[in-house]
Design a protein around this motif. Structure first.
Motif, PDB file in Angstrom:
ATOM      1  N   HIS A  12       0.839  -1.204   0.000  1.00 61.15           N
ATOM      2  CA  HIS A  12       0.000   0.000   0.000  1.00 61.15           C
ATOM      3  C   HIS A  12       0.878   1.260   0.000  1.00 61.15           C
ATOM      4  CE1 HIS A  12      -2.937   3.008   1.209  1.00 61.15           C
ATOM      5  NE2 HIS A  12      -2.243   3.255   2.286  1.00 61.15           N
ATOM      6  N   LEU A  13       1.904   1.266   0.836  1.00 62.69           N
ATOM      7  CA  LEU A  13       2.798   2.428   0.870  1.00 62.69           C
ATOM      8  C   LEU A  13       3.469   2.640  -0.484  1.00 62.69           C
ATOM      9  CD1 LEU A  13       4.490   1.913   4.365  1.00 62.69           C
ATOM     10  CD2 LEU A  13       2.626   3.479   3.775  1.00 62.69           C
ATOM     11  N   TRP A  14       3.935   1.559  -1.085  1.00 64.50           N
ATOM     12  CA  TRP A  14       4.581   1.644  -2.386  1.00 64.50           C
ATOM     13  C   TRP A  14       3.621   2.215  -3.437  1.00 64.50           C
ATOM     14  CZ3 TRP A  14       8.426   2.209  -5.419  1.00 64.50           C
ATOM     15  CH2 TRP A  14       8.481   1.686  -6.718  1.00 64.50           C
ATOM     16  N   SER A  15       2.376   1.749  -3.423  1.00 57.41           N
ATOM     17  CA  SER A  15       1.381   2.245  -4.367  1.00 57.41           C
ATOM     18  C   SER A  15       1.140   3.740  -4.175  1.00 57.41           C
ATOM     19  CB  SER A  15       0.074   1.471  -4.202  1.00 57.41           C
ATOM     20  OG  SER A  15      -0.943   1.992  -5.032  1.00 57.41           O
ATOM     21  N   GLU A  16       1.030   4.171  -2.924  1.00 63.00           N
ATOM     22  CA  GLU A  16       0.787   5.586  -2.646  1.00 63.00           C
ATOM     23  C   GLU A  16       1.989   6.446  -3.047  1.00 63.00           C
ATOM     24  OE1 GLU A  16      -1.896   6.986  -1.868  1.00 63.00           O
ATOM     25  OE2 GLU A  16      -3.195   5.499  -0.915  1.00 63.00           O
ATOM     26  N   VAL A  17       3.196   5.943  -2.797  1.00 65.37           N
ATOM     27  CA  VAL A  17       4.394   6.683  -3.193  1.00 65.37           C
ATOM     28  C   VAL A  17       4.428   6.858  -4.706  1.00 65.37           C
ATOM     29  CG1 VAL A  17       6.920   6.505  -3.367  1.00 65.37           C
ATOM     30  CG2 VAL A  17       5.769   6.088  -1.175  1.00 65.37           C
ATOM     31  N   ARG A  18       4.142   5.807  -5.449  1.00 65.81           N
ATOM     32  CA  ARG A  18       4.135   5.892  -6.915  1.00 65.81           C
ATOM     33  C   ARG A  18       3.113   6.921  -7.387  1.00 65.81           C
ATOM     34  NH1 ARG A  18       2.510   2.337  -9.882  1.00 65.81           N
ATOM     35  NH2 ARG A  18       4.021   2.327 -11.590  1.00 65.81           N
ATOM     36  N   GLU A  19       1.909   6.861  -6.811  1.00 64.49           N
ATOM     37  CA  GLU A  19       0.867   7.811  -7.221  1.00 64.49           C
ATOM     38  C   GLU A  19       1.269   9.240  -6.880  1.00 64.49           C
ATOM     39  OE1 GLU A  19      -1.838   7.251  -9.047  1.00 64.49           O
ATOM     40  OE2 GLU A  19      -1.157   5.165  -9.219  1.00 64.49           O
ATOM     41  N   GLY A  20       1.892   9.416  -5.728  1.00 67.64           N
ATOM     42  CA  GLY A  20       2.314  10.748  -5.327  1.00 67.64           C
ATOM     43  C   GLY A  20       3.390  11.319  -6.220  1.00 67.64           C
ATOM     44  N   LEU A  21       4.352  10.481  -6.636  1.00 69.50           N
ATOM     45  CA  LEU A  21       5.416  10.957  -7.524  1.00 69.50           C
ATOM     46  C   LEU A  21       4.879  11.244  -8.928  1.00 69.50           C
ATOM     47  CD1 LEU A  21       8.386   8.674  -6.425  1.00 69.50           C
ATOM     48  CD2 LEU A  21       8.081  11.109  -5.948  1.00 69.50           C
ATOM     49  N   LEU A  22       3.957  10.421  -9.420  1.00 65.44           N
ATOM     50  CA  LEU A  22       3.336  10.692 -10.710  1.00 65.44           C
ATOM     51  C   LEU A  22       2.571  12.017 -10.667  1.00 65.44           C
ATOM     52  CD1 LEU A  22       2.008   7.146 -11.674  1.00 65.44           C
ATOM     53  CD2 LEU A  22       3.751   8.465 -12.915  1.00 65.44           C
ATOM     54  N   ALA A  23       1.825  12.212  -9.579  1.00 69.69           N
ATOM     55  CA  ALA A  23       1.083  13.465  -9.437  1.00 69.69           C
ATOM     56  C   ALA A  23       2.034  14.650  -9.348  1.00 69.69           C
ATOM     57  CB  ALA A  23       0.195  13.407  -8.192  1.00 69.69           C
ATOM     58  N   ALA A  24       3.149  14.472  -8.674  1.00 68.10           N
ATOM     59  CA  ALA A  24       4.127  15.553  -8.550  1.00 68.10           C
ATOM     60  C   ALA A  24       4.639  15.983  -9.915  1.00 68.10           C
ATOM     61  CB  ALA A  24       5.285  15.099  -7.664  1.00 68.10           C
ATOM     62  N   ALA A  25       5.005  15.005 -10.744  1.00 62.17           N
ATOM     63  CA  ALA A  25       5.541  15.331 -12.072  1.00 62.17           C
ATOM     64  C   ALA A  25       4.480  15.957 -12.963  1.00 62.17           C
ATOM     65  CB  ALA A  25       6.109  14.074 -12.715  1.00 62.17           C
ATOM     66  N   HIS A  26       3.249  15.465 -12.856  1.00 58.79           N
ATOM     67  CA  HIS A  26       2.190  15.955 -13.740  1.00 58.79           C
ATOM     68  C   HIS A  26       1.622  17.294 -13.289  1.00 58.79           C
ATOM     69  CE1 HIS A  26       1.437  11.487 -14.982  1.00 58.79           C
ATOM     70  NE2 HIS A  26       2.458  12.020 -15.607  1.00 58.79           N
ATOM     71  N   GLU A  27       1.510  17.499 -11.989  1.00 62.12           N
ATOM     72  CA  GLU A  27       0.834  18.690 -11.481  1.00 62.12           C
ATOM     73  C   GLU A  27       1.777  19.858 -11.236  1.00 62.12           C
ATOM     74  OE1 GLU A  27      -1.297  17.514  -7.981  1.00 62.12           O
ATOM     75  OE2 GLU A  27      -2.297  15.839  -9.006  1.00 62.12           O
ATOM     76  N   VAL A  28       3.035  19.566 -10.910  1.00 65.30           N
ATOM     77  CA  VAL A  28       3.962  20.648 -10.559  1.00 65.30           C
ATOM     78  C   VAL A  28       4.985  20.865 -11.662  1.00 65.30           C
ATOM     79  CG1 VAL A  28       5.623  21.486  -8.853  1.00 65.30           C
ATOM     80  CG2 VAL A  28       3.652  20.141  -8.107  1.00 65.30           C
ATOM     81  N   GLY A  29       5.575  19.795 -12.168  1.00 61.62           N
ATOM     82  CA  GLY A  29       6.558  19.937 -13.235  1.00 61.62           C
ATOM     83  C   GLY A  29       7.589  18.837 -13.164  1.00 61.62           C
ATOM     84  N   PRO A  30       8.473  18.761 -14.159  1.00 63.50           N
ATOM     85  CA  PRO A  30       9.497  17.714 -14.181  1.00 63.50           C
ATOM     86  C   PRO A  30      10.343  17.729 -12.912  1.00 63.50           C
ATOM     87  CG  PRO A  30       9.444  18.914 -16.257  1.00 63.50           C
ATOM     88  CD  PRO A  30       8.577  19.668 -15.307  1.00 63.50           C
ATOM     89  N   LEU A  31      10.605  16.554 -12.375  1.00 63.88           N
ATOM     90  CA  LEU A  31      11.340  16.436 -11.114  1.00 63.88           C
ATOM     91  C   LEU A  31      12.842  16.379 -11.390  1.00 63.88           C
ATOM     92  CD1 LEU A  31       9.138  13.782  -9.264  1.00 63.88           C
ATOM     93  CD2 LEU A  31       9.010  16.283  -9.114  1.00 63.88           C
ATOM     94  N   CYS A  32      13.600  17.114 -10.595  1.00 57.93           N
ATOM     95  CA  CYS A  32      15.054  17.104 -10.712  1.00 57.93           C
ATOM     96  C   CYS A  32      15.700  16.141  -9.729  1.00 57.93           C
ATOM     97  CB  CYS A  32      15.607  18.509 -10.475  1.00 57.93           C
ATOM     98  SG  CYS A  32      15.132  19.675 -11.761  1.00 57.93           S
ATOM     99  N   ALA A  33      14.963  15.711  -8.703  1.00 57.97           N
ATOM    100  CA  ALA A  33      15.497  14.771  -7.717  1.00 57.97           C
ATOM    101  C   ALA A  33      14.368  14.305  -6.816  1.00 57.97           C
ATOM    102  CB  ALA A  33      16.596  15.413  -6.877  1.00 57.97           C
ATOM    103  N   VAL A  34      14.594  13.148  -6.177  1.00 54.92           N
ATOM    104  CA  VAL A  34      13.656  12.590  -5.197  1.00 54.92           C
ATOM    105  C   VAL A  34      14.446  12.160  -3.974  1.00 54.92           C
ATOM    106  CG1 VAL A  34      12.049  10.701  -4.696  1.00 54.92           C
ATOM    107  CG2 VAL A  34      12.020  11.782  -6.954  1.00 54.92           C
ATOM    108  N   GLY A  35      13.949  12.511  -2.787  1.00 55.15           N
ATOM    109  CA  GLY A  35      14.504  12.029  -1.530  1.00 55.15           C
ATOM    110  C   GLY A  35      13.444  11.260  -0.763  1.00 55.15           C
ATOM    111  N   ILE A  36      13.860  10.272   0.008  1.00 54.26           N
ATOM    112  CA  ILE A  36      12.919   9.410   0.740  1.00 54.26           C
ATOM    113  C   ILE A  36      13.322   9.357   2.206  1.00 54.26           C
ATOM    114  CG2 ILE A  36      11.881   7.117   0.934  1.00 54.26           C
ATOM    115  CD1 ILE A  36      12.778   6.624  -1.982  1.00 54.26           C
ATOM    116  N   ASP A  37      12.378   9.621   3.096  1.00 53.13           N
ATOM    117  CA  ASP A  37      12.607   9.407   4.528  1.00 53.13           C
ATOM    118  C   ASP A  37      11.412   8.669   5.118  1.00 53.13           C
ATOM    119  OD1 ASP A  37      10.696  11.311   6.169  1.00 53.13           O
ATOM    120  OD2 ASP A  37      11.469  12.557   4.549  1.00 53.13           O
TER     121      ASP A  37
END
Length: 526
Positions: free
Chosen positions: A60-85
């Motif tokens: 479930h966490l993995w699915s939510e992370v994927r959806e969140g990163l896809l939304a980030a790229a589509h809604e805000v703009g191309p991503l230059c980096a990703v950090g995970i904590d």
């Protein structure tokens, strides 16, 4: 120094109660935050032959992370980096194909009961502390592994990955162990920032726990782990470039401490200007990272490994830029969140703002409890547990929601007071300001109580400190900003709205009386 053009960095920030994906847009010397996904999290109970166990739903966490990163790229703009904590200590085991060998246990699972005592029969507690500098908590990774060895060992396990490293592996295919989180395992030599070969050897010869080849290479925050595999997640950077995953302070507290908006020399803990603190203040700062857990302590440039520190159960966890987070774990807003869950199950719907107002209207310090008592650790009815603790100590039982919340807030502030005083005494340092970061800063009452209890000014903010600390370290690792920890904190300070709370002049004696009452040295008041 920041990039001249707006750039977007995504923080995957997973807590034990909720998770989020937040994009930081770096522009004009500031970081602007946009949340693209938020979701609930919590341990899932499952029955087993030897009783109920608690696991994380990592798919479930993995699915939510994927959806969140896809939304980030589509809604805000191309991503230059990703950090995970994420939170610390919990891990997944991979087989020779890179697949999970089983469920990922939650640190709140009762399987570790008795594991510290079993290990101490082989490696005395003082010898262990001299190497890893960690406070004794049943759920530290080393104790989880001792329990796992008792329950059958590590069948088919080829690699152990802590949760942020597991998510990074699924994104990039690269297996590493980021050092700030690895330091919570109990397997790292806190002085050398390396896996402790002597400790690993003793675990193998004494308990049959063979971790040779199972622990991946350690990396420091700022290391490029790899790029996101497009077959795993189709997100691209500017111009269709691959998106790097950067090892940040992957223990959420390490990222939160990066976001403490103090002007410091890295690792010194000395404060020059702390968001409204007086220019030229001579002391250092303490911090309270306030979320599901409250982590209270100091930033140092070397661990404190004295016997007094061990007896006080203080921990030395590794931080960004060769620092040490010298701190104590306090149960935190977990107690409040579980109480709210109880009230909602009873049909009482209320907002945290309403709870804060009700608590502010309640009598101060009427009832206080030891929030670190193990009775508050497991999920369940915190309201009933607080009432039982009040009766057991001869104090008035709270009569309303407001009184229960006030009891929790007063008790947290009292724990902060003790932790700050112990940390400074044990480390031989002084502080003149407390920085509170994290979601708890949204409670004006809790921030004011922290100031009153400690007798120190409190600078509150940023509320999304963990995500912000994650973003600035990821940005630096990707070459988007330069500088040391002081420069990163300058960027945090420029990007944050901060509030200063002054301690009430006449509060000290009331907190002293409450502390003595909690310790059983003074009769309770009516």
């Amino acid at each position: 120094m920041t990039s001249a053009q707006p750039v977007h960095v995504a923080a995957v920030d997973l807590g034990a109660s909720s998770g989020r994906v937040i994009v930081g847009t770096l522009e004009d010397g500031r970081v602007h935050l946009t949340e693209t996904r938020r979701f609930l999290n919590g341990p899932v109970p499952l029955p087993t032959a030897d009783g109920q166990r608690l696991y994380w739903d990592v798919l479930h966490l993995w699915s939510e992370v994927r959806e969140g990163l896809l939304a980030a790229a589509h809604e805000v703009g191309p991503l230059c980096a990703v950090g995970i904590d994420t939170w610390a200590v919990d891990y997944g085991l991979l087989d020779h194909r890179g697949a999970l060998t089983g469920q990922v246990s939650s640190y709140r699972c009762p399987r570790t009961r008795g594991a510290p005592e079993r290990l101490f029969q082989t490696i005395p507690a003082d010898e262990l502390y001299a190497v890893n500098g960690l406070q004794v908590q049943d759920f530290n990774t080393v104790f989880q592994l001792v329990a796992q060895a008792r329950d059958g060992g590590l069948p088919d396990a080829r690699t152990l990955l802590l949760l942020p490293d597991l998510l990074a592996y699924w994104l990039t295919g690269q297996k590493v162990a980021e050092v700030t989180n690895a330091s919570t395992t109990g397997l790292v030599d806190v002085s050398s920032r390396t896996w402790s070969a002597p400790l690993l050897d003793r675990l193998r010869t004494s308990l049959g726990l063979d971790l040779a080849g199972v622990l991946p290479a350690l990396v420091e925050p700022g290391t490029v782990v790899g790029t996101i595999d497009r077959e795993v997640l189709d997100v691209l950077g500017p111009g269709g470039s691959p998106v790097p995953v950067i090892a940040v302070g992957s223990h959420d507290t390490a990222s939160a401490v990066v976001a403490v908006p103090a002007s410091t020399s890295p690792g010194s803990g000395r404060t020059v200007d702390s968001a409204g603190a007086r220019e030229g203040d001579p002391g250092g700062f303490a911090y309270v990272s306030c979320g599901t857990w409250s982590l209270v302590g100091l930033e140092l440039d070397a661990p404190v490994l004295s016997e007094a520190s061990r007896q006080a159960n203080f921990t030395n966890e590794l931080g960004v830029d060769a620092t040490v987070r010298y701190l104590k774990n306090i149960m935190g807003l977990w107690v409040l969140n579980e109480a709210v869950r109880t009230w909602r199950a009873q049909g009482l719907e209320t907002s945290y703002q309403d709870l804060d107002a009700a608590a502010a209207a309640a009598a101060p310090l009427r009832t206080v409890v030891d929030v670190n008592d193990t009775v508050f650790f497991a999920p369940g009815d915190m309201v009933a547990r607080i009432a039982a603790a009040a009766r057991a100590t001869g104090q008035p039982v709270p009569r309303s929601v407001g009184e229960y919340v006030r009891c929790i807030d007063d008790s947290l502030a009292l724990a902060y007071r003790r932790a700050v005083r112990e940390a400074t005494a044990l480390s031989g340092t002084s502080v003149d300001v407390v920085h509170m970061v994290g979601g708890g800063t949204r409670s004006r009452l809790l921030c004011q109580l922290c100031a009153d209890a400690t007798g120190l000014p409190v600078v509150a903010g940023p509320a999304e400190g963990t995500a912000l600390g994650n973003i600035v370290v990821a940005a630096r690792g990707a070459g988007l900003v330069q500088g040391d920890l002081s420069d990163l904190r300058n960027l945090v300070r420029a990007s944050s709205t901060l509030t200063r709370y002054e301690p009430a002049a006449a509060a000290s004696s009331a907190w002293e009386e409450a502390e003595q009452r909690l310790l059983g040295r003074q009769a309770p008041t009516a």
